[in-house]
Design an enzyme around this catalytic site. Structure first.
Site, short mmCIF file in Angstrom:
data_model
loop_
_atom_site.label_atom_id
_atom_site.label_comp_id
_atom_site.label_asym_id
_atom_site.label_seq_id
_atom_site.Cartn_x
_atom_site.Cartn_y
_atom_site.Cartn_z
N LYS A 1 41.60 40.61 37.90
CA LYS A 1 40.23 40.70 38.41
C LYS A 1 39.98 39.63 39.47
O LYS A 1 40.46 38.51 39.36
CB LYS A 1 39.24 40.57 37.25
CG LYS A 1 39.36 41.70 36.23
CD LYS A 1 38.41 41.53 35.06
CE LYS A 1 38.78 40.34 34.19
NZ LYS A 1 37.97 40.28 32.94
N CYS B 1 33.78 41.35 29.18
CA CYS B 1 33.59 42.23 28.02
C CYS B 1 33.08 43.60 28.48
O CYS B 1 33.58 44.64 28.04
CB CYS B 1 32.56 41.62 27.07
SG CYS B 1 32.88 39.92 26.57
#
Length: 492
Positions: free
Chosen positions: A186, A224
């Site tokens: 990411k 998350c």
């Protein structure tokens, strides 16, 4: 697989709802999945700090896992915070027996602050867990730790030096090859105008998913949220690249709307529902109120007054008594509409003023023409008096919005009744009155009144909007009582 994918989150908690299990469930729901949750750790945290962590007994953790898998078909699982080696081993053992088709691991190892969230022996135990995973979604700090683990697993001599030389994509490629998993490197913590996430396959293939970087401090729980969204989408689409691309677009929207949430004084959460709301029709407060009184409206269709009015069998005395009470009502209603005009500006003021003038004309012309001077001295019926007292109470609140909501049912209910009565045949004794109900000009006025009240509701506070809803509901109930009143008038 059923139409709705069933996704299990195995994660720690966040009582503020922005991360962990709570964020996972929001993400799953945002993608039309059915979310389930098994708790690995109870975390006392908010948007500013983690205060403490309680890790339940791993025997209870296994009971939770078995309780789900013994009863529910699981289409995907997302694994988040694990914390200790025993927890990692417990989840790994369960996966070895009950592996769902899709397994996403968000290796919660290093917080944004740099604090390590996983014990050293737990980090070492992750290798066994990764053997059952399809996709890992580490942040950059976690990717460095995983790169070190992979180098040690493959016999690397100088882990730290090799990590510096390899860089993020080198680490991702090594991790992917070591454990035969996809790795999403990411780019949220990088610099530059874009946030680029790179999906790395075990064979070295890469695909870059680029998006505009959203400048916001409210990024709590992004890892998350993204990983659980990917798990849900992968189970639905059956393709990792489609899933990652769709999840990234969704998260970008969630970040763009994060600041407006105003949750917490620290790094707040993303807006999990932003994309869903954007795809839905705009919220209509007045439509919600109209639906709220549907039962009251439908009961009117069975009322003796309306049935007699429609088929022409309504006794003349009942009709004239009704008109006499309506004159009392319209005189007061005109004053309330004029009050709304005085409290409004521009086109809204002009509308309410015209409506007030229309009330005066209706009382003067249609009613008086029908009554021809009769019943002029009729006292105000208790139902009429009660309705007028309700409208006055709405006016006495001092809220233009509440008063506008209170007068609205007179427009909407009468226009709605007009659509139900239809057109009276020639010679019908009440043709002029039925025509007044169904007048297209009145229907247009009702629609405009609704639009002005909708604007007031949209800018009201939640508490004031509640008062508007209750005023609208009570006015509708009084409208129904007003239609039932003629039987009392006729027999009085």
């Amino acid at each position: 697989m059923s139409g709705v994918v069933r996704v299990l989150s195995i994660a720690g908690t966040d009582p503020t709802g922005g991360a962990g299990l709570q964020a996972d469930l929001k993400s799953i729901a945002a993608h039309d999945g059915y979310g389930m949750g098994v708790v690995t750790a109870l975390v006392a945290q908010n948007t500013r700090v983690v205060r403490s962590v309680h890790v339940p007994d791993t025997g209870f953790l296994r009971e939770q896992l078995d309780a789900v898998s013994d009863d529910v078909v699981i289409d995907a699982v997302k694994i988040g915070m694990l914390g200790t080696a025993d927890v990692v081993a417990t989840v790994t053992g369960w996966l070895a027996e009950h592996r769902p088709p899709v397994v996403v691991v968000d290796p919660v190892m290093v917080a944004t602050s740099g604090d390590r969230l996983l014990t050293a022996d737990a980090e070492a135990a992750l290798a066994g867990l990764f053997a059952h995973a399809d996709l890992l979604t580490p942040n950059r700090a976690e990717l460095r730790v995983l790169g070190d683990l992979a180098r040690r697993a493959t016999g690397g001599a100088d882990a730290a030096g090799e990590a510096d030389a390899a860089g993020a994509l080198g680490d991702a490629a090594l991790v992917a090859a070591t454990w035969d998993v996809l790795v999403l490197a990411k780019g949220g913590h990088d610099d530059g105008p874009t946030s680029d996430d790179v999906l790395v396959a075990p064979d070295g293939r890469v695909r870059v998913f680029s998006g505009l970087r959203v400048v916001t401090a409210n990024t709590h729980g992004t890892g998350c949220s993204l990983s659980s969204a990917i798990a849900t989408l992968a189970a639905r689409h059956g393709d990792w690249e489609v899933a990652v691309g769709a999840a990234k677009r969704w998260l970008t929207t969630a970040l763009e709307h994060a600041d407006a949430l105003e949750v917490g004084a620290g790094n707040g959460p993303v807006d999990h529902g932003a994309a869903t709301r954007a795809a839905l029709p705009p919220v209509s407060w007045t439509d919600a109120w109209w639906d709220d009184v549907a039962a009251v409206r439908e009961d009117l269709l069975h009322d003796d007054f309306l049935r007699g009015l429609a088929d022409g069998t309504l006794p003349t005395a009942a009709f004239e008594g009704y008109l006499a009470q309506d004159v009392h009502y319209l005189r007061a209603y005109e004053r309330h509409l004029a009050r709304l005009a005085a409290a409004s500006d521009g086109p809204a003021a002009a509308f309410w003023r015209t409506a007030a003038e229309g009330c005066a004309a209706e009382a003067r012309d249609l009613h008086h023409r029908r009554l021809s001077g009769a019943h002029e001295d009729d006292p105000v019926h208790p139902v009429c008096a009660g309705y007028l007292a309700h409208l006055q109470a709405a006016a006495d609140t001092g809220s233009t919005a509440v008063l506008a909501a209170a007068v609205l049912p007179c427009f909407r209910v009468y226009a709605w009744v007009g659509t139900r009565l239809g057109t009276a045949p020639e010679g019908h004794p009440f043709a002029d009155w039925i025509g007044a109900y169904g007048d297209p000009a009145f229907a247009a006025a009702s629609a405009e009144a609704t639009a002005w009240v909708e604007r007031l509701a949209a800018t009201a506070t939640g508490a004031e909007r509640g008062r508007m809803a209750r005023a609208h509901r009570r006015s509708t109930e009084w409208e129904a009582a007003f239609f039932r009143m003629p039987s009392d008038v006729a027999t009085a």
